[in-house]
Scaffold this motif. Structure first.
Motif, PDB file in Angstrom:
ATOM      1  N   SER A 297       0.790  -1.112   0.062  1.00 34.68           N
ATOM      2  CA  SER A 297       0.203  -0.007  -0.022  1.00 34.68           C
ATOM      3  C   SER A 297       0.895   1.178   0.011  1.00 34.68           C
ATOM      4  N   HIS A 298       2.163   1.150  -0.370  1.00 37.78           N
ATOM      5  CA  HIS A 298       3.147   2.127  -0.188  1.00 37.78           C
ATOM      6  C   HIS A 298       2.536   3.309  -1.338  1.00 37.78           C
ATOM      7  N   SER A 299       2.521   4.536  -0.704  1.00 35.52           N
ATOM      8  CA  SER A 299       1.993   5.639  -1.213  1.00 35.52           C
ATOM      9  C   SER A 299       2.527   6.916  -1.420  1.00 35.52           C
ATOM     10  N   ALA A 300       2.258   7.795  -2.306  1.00 32.41           N
ATOM     11  CA  ALA A 300       2.769   9.338  -2.306  1.00 32.41           C
ATOM     12  C   ALA A 300       2.172   9.805  -1.071  1.00 32.41           C
ATOM     13  N   PRO A 301       2.626  10.725  -0.411  1.00 34.06           N
ATOM     14  CA  PRO A 301       4.005  11.244  -0.881  1.00 34.06           C
ATOM     15  C   PRO A 301       5.315  10.703  -0.193  1.00 34.06           C
ATOM     16  N   PHE A 302       4.959   9.322   0.366  1.00 29.75           N
ATOM     17  CA  PHE A 302       6.111   8.798   0.895  1.00 29.75           C
ATOM     18  C   PHE A 302       7.049   8.073  -0.036  1.00 29.75           C
ATOM     19  N   VAL A 303       6.382   7.580  -1.222  1.00 31.53           N
ATOM     20  CA  VAL A 303       6.950   7.042  -2.166  1.00 31.53           C
ATOM     21  C   VAL A 303       6.694   7.198  -3.486  1.00 31.53           C
ATOM     22  N   ALA A 304       7.360   7.374  -4.377  1.00 36.50           N
ATOM     23  CA  ALA A 304       6.783   7.531  -5.911  1.00 36.50           C
ATOM     24  C   ALA A 304       7.907   6.703  -6.833  1.00 36.50           C
ATOM     25  N   ALA A 305       7.003   6.185  -7.851  1.00 39.66           N
ATOM     26  CA  ALA A 305       7.401   5.177  -8.912  1.00 39.66           C
ATOM     27  C   ALA A 305       8.643   5.601  -9.351  1.00 39.66           C
ATOM     28  N   GLY A 306       9.773   4.842  -9.615  1.00 40.49           N
ATOM     29  CA  GLY A 306      10.786   5.210 -10.217  1.00 40.49           C
ATOM     30  C   GLY A 306      10.585   5.132 -11.777  1.00 40.49           C
ATOM     31  N   PRO A 307      11.576   5.553 -12.591  1.00 38.30           N
ATOM     32  CA  PRO A 307      11.062   5.758 -13.943  1.00 38.30           C
ATOM     33  C   PRO A 307      10.950   4.370 -14.593  1.00 38.30           C
ATOM     34  N   SER A 308      11.737   3.288 -14.510  1.00 39.27           N
ATOM     35  CA  SER A 308      11.407   1.954 -14.851  1.00 39.27           C
ATOM     36  C   SER A 308      10.014   1.404 -14.706  1.00 39.27           C
ATOM     37  N   LEU A 309       9.549   1.597 -13.357  1.00 40.88           N
ATOM     38  CA  LEU A 309       8.147   1.037 -12.916  1.00 40.88           C
ATOM     39  C   LEU A 309       7.211   2.161 -13.563  1.00 40.88           C
ATOM     40  N   ALA A 310       7.393   3.422 -13.351  1.00 38.40           N
ATOM     41  CA  ALA A 310       6.585   4.239 -14.248  1.00 38.40           C
ATOM     42  C   ALA A 310       6.250   4.020 -15.614  1.00 38.40           C
ATOM     43  N   ALA A 311       7.305   3.489 -16.494  1.00 42.73           N
ATOM     44  CA  ALA A 311       7.284   3.370 -17.815  1.00 42.73           C
ATOM     45  C   ALA A 311       6.548   1.964 -18.095  1.00 42.73           C
ATOM     46  N   SER A 312       6.596   0.906 -16.820  1.00 47.40           N
ATOM     47  CA  SER A 312       6.044  -0.395 -17.095  1.00 47.40           C
ATOM     48  C   SER A 312       4.587  -0.092 -16.946  1.00 47.40           C
ATOM     49  N   ALA A 389      13.641   2.630  -3.574  1.00 47.29           N
ATOM     50  CA  ALA A 389      13.016   3.556  -2.722  1.00 47.29           C
ATOM     51  C   ALA A 389      13.651   3.539  -1.238  1.00 47.29           C
ATOM     52  N   GLY A 390      14.405   2.464  -0.813  1.00 44.53           N
ATOM     53  CA  GLY A 390      14.738   2.168   0.266  1.00 44.53           C
ATOM     54  C   GLY A 390      13.860   1.151   1.066  1.00 44.53           C
ATOM     55  N   ALA A 391      12.884   0.839   0.503  1.00 43.70           N
ATOM     56  CA  ALA A 391      11.784  -0.210   1.096  1.00 43.70           C
ATOM     57  C   ALA A 391      12.362  -1.638   1.078  1.00 43.70           C
ATOM     58  N   THR A 392      13.738  -1.865   1.648  1.00 42.69           N
ATOM     59  CA  THR A 392      14.168  -3.161   1.491  1.00 42.69           C
ATOM     60  C   THR A 392      13.444  -4.282   2.328  1.00 42.69           C
ATOM     61  N   ALA A 393      12.772  -3.979   3.526  1.00 45.71           N
ATOM     62  CA  ALA A 393      11.974  -4.981   4.068  1.00 45.71           C
ATOM     63  C   ALA A 393      10.877  -5.277   2.875  1.00 45.71           C
ATOM     64  N   SER A 394      10.298  -4.585   2.389  1.00 45.91           N
ATOM     65  CA  SER A 394       9.408  -4.958   1.326  1.00 45.91           C
ATOM     66  C   SER A 394       9.674  -5.897   0.354  1.00 45.91           C
ATOM     67  N   ALA A 395      10.911  -5.386  -0.040  1.00 48.22           N
ATOM     68  CA  ALA A 395      11.491  -6.229  -1.334  1.00 48.22           C
ATOM     69  C   ALA A 395      11.846  -7.335  -1.086  1.00 48.22           C
ATOM     70  N   ASP A 396      12.529  -7.561   0.128  1.00 47.18           N
ATOM     71  CA  ASP A 396      12.789  -8.856   0.658  1.00 47.18           C
ATOM     72  C   ASP A 396      11.883  -9.959   1.414  1.00 47.18           C
ATOM     73  N   GLY A 397      10.574  -9.301   1.324  1.00 50.98           N
ATOM     74  CA  GLY A 397       9.717 -10.060   1.986  1.00 50.98           C
ATOM     75  C   GLY A 397       9.022 -11.089   1.248  1.00 50.98           C
ATOM     76  N   ALA A 398       7.630 -10.738   0.744  1.00 50.59           N
ATOM     77  CA  ALA A 398       6.696 -11.643   0.160  1.00 50.59           C
ATOM     78  C   ALA A 398       7.208 -11.423  -1.396  1.00 50.59           C
ATOM     79  N   VAL A 399       7.635 -10.302  -1.701  1.00 48.35           N
ATOM     80  CA  VAL A 399       7.931 -10.290  -3.335  1.00 48.35           C
ATOM     81  C   VAL A 399       9.102 -11.148  -3.516  1.00 48.35           C
ATOM     82  N   ARG A 400      10.350 -11.109  -2.789  1.00 47.15           N
ATOM     83  CA  ARG A 400      11.251 -12.046  -3.234  1.00 47.15           C
ATOM     84  C   ARG A 400      10.837 -13.613  -2.927  1.00 47.15           C
TER      85      ARG A 400
END
Length: 920
Positions: A297-312, A389-400
């Protein structure tokens, strides 16, 4: 700890036993309960003072009961065995949790322990990383019919196991504990009231669904945990290495692809098996991505999509117009919504697509995933952007974990192997070549002449098989099998299939025949640099095992076949069969021939610059290569594993090894531990040449004694058919495959599973030890210092130690007193006494040999847990054997309604199988 563990196990057995006793009293009456207690007490007394006469008295006591009373006893003891098995499984889980809390490196048998051992020998991380990059470990599930329990029974037992977990580890309050106990009582009651015998044979697709239930319920959660532990271990042993463990642990299946002697496995069944697997994994992924979207549920203004994700996301919106991307400013949820839509479209495509080999190539519909690559790219994009975005716990959790699942299971779940008998290919090749005017009578040619014909034809590009098939049904089915493989790989899932196994491979030409059909179906296009399948010989009997090196050498010398090997990564897979070689030559000669063949083929591969990868066709029983998988891997010849191994998981062993998440996790950890250890052997490891010579002599001697009984004694077949329940097992609907390859009445035509199953039921357990005692006795007579050598081999050579330990386990499960009562079923009692006398004498010799080699005064003296388990079961399994004897006698003498007697016999077979385990 041992005392506490035994107390806890005893408490579980008492709980489950008491609940079963209450169910029996409530539903069967006090008389049924009292009868069970009477028979159990008599069986315990018999165990204390065993003798054939006392055993006959108990059998005759049971012979006074009517069939309903006998069936009630069968049900009581059978359900109790299922509950004992559960309690012992719970004890294993308890032991695993204890070890995790108090690690003991000496008993760890996990990746960290293996890596520590490797690192202590100075192996650098670069070498380990290179090894893991080319490693491959693949358990392959099969539907071999040695799992006697119905799916309904297995599901209820799994429910009890979950409740036991909650009772022990959920920290329940007193009222919650009462509720859990009531829930267990409900399941036990349901077990008592559930028919244990299938009323109809399962179809092939039923067998597919059964194993998919295990995979979805267990492996899809367990596998990411196993990889996490492996990566953690690598980081701990080799800190800051910065490498990710590749997905070298994969999974395969034969169910729906194994057509050897199985008329119901057709090209259409194979296509449907792939479809069922795809539907299962895609539906699971869809649930996961929806859950992941809820997490992210990560959302603005705390995080914004990077260029690659936005393009995707922009590309997805264009590809999938009209699909909502959710609340604005929640980029990860938006991406999950897009992935979910693609998975829905992929699932719909898989369900509706008709594979058509003759159709022109077409792109799949928009948004459909084909292969794992695109889905992995989408998930990796989320993980990478979370890290950015620095959200390493999220990246290394269920996504991983999700990424790891897709790496391992793709969009196909289990890679489906195809297997067919060499004779079917030979007949089909003969018909195709005759119709094409290439060779009028291919089958009449010598093996060398057939090899020359196919070598020349494979160098040509001319088609031999027309689009419309003017052949016999058998040949048409062979062609359609290859065309179905091609259509599935090209149109639906490029990773769903990959291995074609040729059973009864005896000549090099058997592989060329398969390669020819692969070429005709566009699976092998050497001019385009394409080969989509591995062509795998299966060496089973003694002579093919001894000829394996000659066969593979001849193939590698042929340019067109060498091209096939190069296109498959310069690897040649070879399958070795434990079952048929055991039935043909006895367990000792079989094990040694398999050992020798692997060593010779590995040496050949090194010289030819080709990696020889082995596929081990092991069963659950010792007579079919059974025993602990990790010890079996460690027992392989030095250098033959080298990080790559495929191994079958068959029948009852699937539920045993994968039925509980903790047990499945431990099993896979032990397998990985063994593969790592044997792939980095100590320089000092290896067999002394004197030991090899000793095994040559022992194996030849054991084979002589085995064949002298099984194949050369004219009365043996009669004894086997009358002193075991082989005829009745054919009516046990535990698998979709027939018991014999043909209708012929011979040992040769009998499949290995019913062969082993029958000897286990009659308590002879002959396939796991016969010939060992006489061979050792002969060896010791010829070698005065032989015992010291055999004992030294047991202490220092994993192959010999594993072989002896497996044989002593199966010897401990034998019972010659009860076996003698099965001999009473033989019409010719003089013949029965003679054959039984040979078996019983060999049994005593085998027990003596094992005890002398291991330095024990009795079997399993140094394996108290296993010994106690067998002792605990005997008072319950013995009555089932006596009941089975009574029922077999009545059935064969037509002393009662046949249908009721057959059902009762089959119920007794189920019960004995649950009690003894390692049945097939």
């Amino acid at each position: 700890m041992q005392v506490a563990a035994q107390k806890a196990l005893g408490a579980d057995i008492r709980l489950l036993g008491n609940l079963l006793g209450q169910a029996i009293r409530r539903l069967g009456g006090d008389a049924a309960f009292d009868l069970e207690e009477e028979v159990r007490a008599a069986a315990k007394e018999l165990r204390a003072s065993p003798s054939p006469d006392a055993a006959r008295r108990l059998r005759d006591r049971l012979g006074t009961l009517d069939v309903p009373a006998l069936r009630g006893l069968i049900r009581a003891f059978s359900v109790f065995f299922d509950l004992i098995n559960l309690a012992e499984q719970q004890a294993r889980v308890r032991a695993l949790r204890h070890r995790a809390a108090r690690p003991d490196p000496a008993r760890a048998e996990n990746a960290e322990s293996a890596l520590q051992s490797i690192a202590r020998r100075g192996v650098p991380v670069e070498e380990v990383a290179d090894h893991l990059a080319r490693a491959l470990v693949v358990p392959v599930f099969t539907a071999h019919p040695s799992e006697a329990r119905r799916r309904s029974v297995l599901e209820k037992l799994a429910a009890v196991a979950q409740l036991l977990d909650k009772l022990e580890y959920g920290q329940p309050t007193p009222s919650e504990r009462d509720a859990l106990t009531d829930a267990i009582a409900e399941e036990v009651e349901a077990l008592w009231l559930t028919d244990a015998v299938r009323s109809a044979r399962p179809s092939v697709l039923d067998e597919v669904r059964q194993v998919l239930g295990v995979v979805e319920a267990r492996l899809l959660d367990v596998v990411p945990k196993v990889y996490r532990k492996l990566e953690s271990a690598l980081e701990k042993v080799y800190p800051n290495h910065g490498r990710r463990v590749p997905a070298f642990l994969q999974f395969g299946s034969w169910i729906g692809g194994d057509r050897d002697g199985h008329p119901n496995v057709t090209h259409a069944v194979t296509a449907e098996a792939v479809r069922l697997q795809q539907e299962t994994v895609l539906a699971h992924y869809l649930q996961r991505i929806e859950a992941l979207g809820g997490k992210l549920s990560h959302s603005a203004p705390f995080v914004a999509a990077g260029p690659s994700l936005a393009a995707s996301l922009a590309a997805d919106a264009k590809l999938l117009p009209g699909v909502a991307q959710g609340k604005p400013g929640e980029p990860y949820r938006a991406k999950c919504l897009m992935i979910a839509e693609k998975l829905r479209r992929t699932l719909a495509f898989v369900r509706t697509h008709a594979d058509d080999w003759g159709a022109d190539a077409q792109a799949p519909p928009a948004g459909v995933y084909v292969g794992r690559g695109e889905l992995l790219a989408d998930l990796t994009l989320i993980a990478d952007d979370l890290r950015r975005a620095g959200a390493t716990a999220s990246a290394d959790g269920a996504v991983r974990d999700f990424i790891r699942l897709v790496e391992v299971f793709g969009l196909h779940l289990l890679t489906l192997d195809i297997r067919q008998h060499s004779a079917r290919h030979e007949a089909a090749t003969a018909e195709v070549l005759a119709a094409a005017g290439v060779c009028p009578n291919y089958a009449a040619l010598s093996a060398d002449e057939r090899f020359a014909v196919l070598a020349k034809e494979l160098e040509s590009s001319r088609p031999l098989v027309p689009a419309h098939l003017p052949f016999t049904p058998d040949t048409t089915e062979v062609v359609r099998t290859f065309r179905t493989m091609a259509a599935v790989l090209e149109q639906r899932c490029p990773e769903a299939l990959g291995t074609y196994i040729i059973s009864s491979t005896t000549e090099p030409v058997h592989l060329l025949e398969v390669l020819l059909f692969a070429r005709e179906a566009r699976l092998f296009r050497p001019a385009e640099g394409v080969s989509r399948i591995d062509v795998v010989p299966l060496f089973e009997a003694l002579e093919p095992l001894r000829s394996a090196r000659r066969i593979v050498t001849r193939l590698l010398e042929l340019p067109v076949y060498r091209r096939q090997v190069e296109l498959r990564g310069n690897r040649q897979e070879v399958m070795i069969g434990y079952s048929d070689s055991n039935k043909e030559s006895g367990f000792l000669q079989s094990a040694w021939a398999l050992y020798r063949a692997q060593a010779e083929l590995t040496e050949l591969g090194r010289g030819a610059g080709v990696t020889i990868q082995f596929f081990h066709g092991r069963g659950g029983a010792v007579g079919r290569g059974g025993g602990p998988a990790n010890y079996a891997i460690l027992a392989q010849p030095k250098g033959t594993v080298d990080g790559r191994i495929r191994i079958t998981e068959q029948g009852e062993m699937i539920a045993d090894r994968y039925g509980h998440p903790a047990v499945a996790e431990r099993h896979l950890e032990q397998v990985l531990d063994a593969v790592l250890r044997t792939s980095f052997p100590d320089a000092a490891e290896g067999a002394d040449p004197k030991w090899l010579a000793a095994l040559d002599a022992l194996a030849d001697s054991a084979r002589k004694h085995y064949r002298g009984l099984v194949y050369e004694d004219p009365g043996f077949l009669t004894y086997f058919e009358q002193a075991t329940c082989i005829g009745e097992i054919a009516e046990l609907k535990i698998g979709s495959r027939p018991a014999r390859r043909s209708g012929a009445r011979s040992i040769e035509e009998l499949r290995a599973i019913p062969w082993v199953f029958s000897w286990m039921q009659s308590r002879h357990t002959l396939p796991g030890w016969f010939g060992l005692g006489s061979a050792v006795a002969e060896f010791l007579r010829a070698n005065p210092d032989g015992l010291a050598m055999l004992s030294d081999m047991y202490a220092r050579w994993p192959f010999w130690r594993t072989l002896i330990d497996n044989s002593q386990m199966i010897l401990a499960k034998a019972d010659m007193v009860i076996a003698r009562l099965y001999a009473d079923l033989v019409t010719d009692q003089a013949l029965a006494a003679r054959i039984y006398g040979r078996i019983e004498g060999e049994y005593r010799a085998a027990v003596d040999a094992v005890c002398r080699i291991t330095g024990q005064s009795a079997l399993l003296e140094r394996s108290p847990v296993l010994g106690t388990s067998i002792e605990r079961r005997n008072p319950y399994v013995d009555p089932l054997s006596f009941i089975q004897l009574v029922l077999l006698d009545r059935l064969r003498n037509q002393s009662g309604p046949r249908e009721e007697l057959v059902t009762a016999v089959l119920e007794s077979i189920n019960g004995v199988a649950s009690g003894l385990k390692n049945t097939g």
